[in-house]
Motif scaffolding. Sequence first.
Motif, PDB file in Angstrom:
ATOM      1  N   ASN A 112       0.866  -1.190   0.000  1.00  0.00           N
ATOM      2  CA  ASN A 112       0.000   0.000   0.000  1.00  0.00           C
ATOM      3  C   ASN A 112       0.898   1.234   0.000  1.00  0.00           C
ATOM      4  OD1 ASN A 112      -2.310   1.626   0.168  1.00  0.00           O
ATOM      5  ND2 ASN A 112      -2.187   1.687   2.390  1.00  0.00           N
ATOM      6  N   MET A 113       1.481   1.498  -1.156  1.00  0.00           N
ATOM      7  CA  MET A 113       2.435   2.599  -1.277  1.00  0.00           C
ATOM      8  C   MET A 113       1.711   3.953  -1.224  1.00  0.00           C
ATOM      9  SD  MET A 113       5.481   1.401  -1.381  1.00  0.00           S
ATOM     10  CE  MET A 113       6.723   2.203  -2.344  1.00  0.00           C
ATOM     11  N   PRO A 114       2.389   4.962  -0.713  1.00  0.00           N
ATOM     12  CA  PRO A 114       1.805   6.304  -0.667  1.00  0.00           C
ATOM     13  C   PRO A 114       1.654   6.893  -2.067  1.00  0.00           C
ATOM     14  CG  PRO A 114       4.078   6.341   0.064  1.00  0.00           C
ATOM     15  CD  PRO A 114       3.713   4.904  -0.135  1.00  0.00           C
ATOM     16  N   TRP A 115       0.774   7.831  -2.178  1.00  0.00           N
ATOM     17  CA  TRP A 115       0.453   8.454  -3.462  1.00  0.00           C
ATOM     18  C   TRP A 115       1.511   9.452  -3.913  1.00  0.00           C
ATOM     19  CZ3 TRP A 115      -1.617   8.982   1.275  1.00  0.00           C
ATOM     20  CH2 TRP A 115      -1.464  10.200   1.901  1.00  0.00           C
ATOM     21  N   VAL A 116       2.270   9.992  -2.981  1.00  0.00           N
ATOM     22  CA  VAL A 116       3.257  11.014  -3.295  1.00  0.00           C
ATOM     23  C   VAL A 116       4.516  10.358  -3.882  1.00  0.00           C
ATOM     24  CG1 VAL A 116       4.219  11.004  -0.958  1.00  0.00           C
ATOM     25  CG2 VAL A 116       4.448  13.050  -2.366  1.00  0.00           C
ATOM     26  N   GLY A 117       5.106  11.010  -4.870  1.00  0.00           N
ATOM     27  CA  GLY A 117       6.295  10.459  -5.504  1.00  0.00           C
ATOM     28  C   GLY A 117       7.497  10.473  -4.575  1.00  0.00           C
ATOM     29  N   GLY A 137       7.856   0.524 -10.539  1.00  0.00           N
ATOM     30  CA  GLY A 137       7.047   1.008  -9.430  1.00  0.00           C
ATOM     31  C   GLY A 137       7.302   2.455  -9.089  1.00  0.00           C
ATOM     32  N   LYS A 138       6.683   2.871  -7.983  1.00  0.00           N
ATOM     33  CA  LYS A 138       6.737   4.270  -7.584  1.00  0.00           C
ATOM     34  C   LYS A 138       8.083   4.696  -7.007  1.00  0.00           C
ATOM     35  CE  LYS A 138       1.921   5.188  -6.599  1.00  0.00           C
ATOM     36  NZ  LYS A 138       1.006   5.744  -5.619  1.00  0.00           N
ATOM     37  N   CYS A 139       8.869   3.759  -6.510  1.00  0.00           N
ATOM     38  CA  CYS A 139      10.161   4.126  -5.950  1.00  0.00           C
ATOM     39  C   CYS A 139      11.208   3.102  -6.361  1.00  0.00           C
ATOM     40  CB  CYS A 139      10.076   4.272  -4.436  1.00  0.00           C
ATOM     41  SG  CYS A 139       9.931   2.724  -3.556  1.00  0.00           S
TER      42      CYS A 139
END
Length: 185
Positions: A112-117, A137-139
């Motif tokens: 459940n990754m955060p929405w912020v980059g 992915g996001k990070c």
Amino acid sequence: MKYLVLSDIHGDLTRLEKVLDFFEKEQYDMLVILGDIMNYGPRNGTPEGLNALGVADRLNALSDKVIAIRGNCDSEVDQMLLKFPMLGDYAMLVINGKRFFLTHGHRFNPENMPWVGHDVFFYGHTHKWLLEERAEGKCRIICNTGSITFPKGGNEPTFVTIEEDLTICVRDLEGKTIKELRIKS
């Protein structure tokens, strides 16, 4: 700047002292705590060095060097004993142009990754250390600090450092590097 990151102290002053000895000896600039500072939690045993007031006193002496996040075992009553804020669910740090998302792990986590980059995701909560680079992915990098008090999954007690060259090191309580990964430009 050099950062030392830990999570899940759960009131164990004896183990916290070992980490703070390393922090001071190696001259780290900031101490980042990803939650579960004083309360040992209903699912854990009583830690060997349980001393919540001692933990608060020791950390308060470093309050100008502490960044802290709220864990699932932290409460407003705990905040009353601390001289630094610790009730936020997350924080962002920017180090040498890289964005570090800091959280405990019970709300935001790899599933459940955060929405912020962000470039690097730091969490605790599971008491199992992890340091890996991801291609998608996001990070790019995910790091779990493990726990200095109640490691799980056969792990030893661990904390993490972020060096000036952006090398992230998972370390045992003696400061020995278990795994390291350097953030690429």
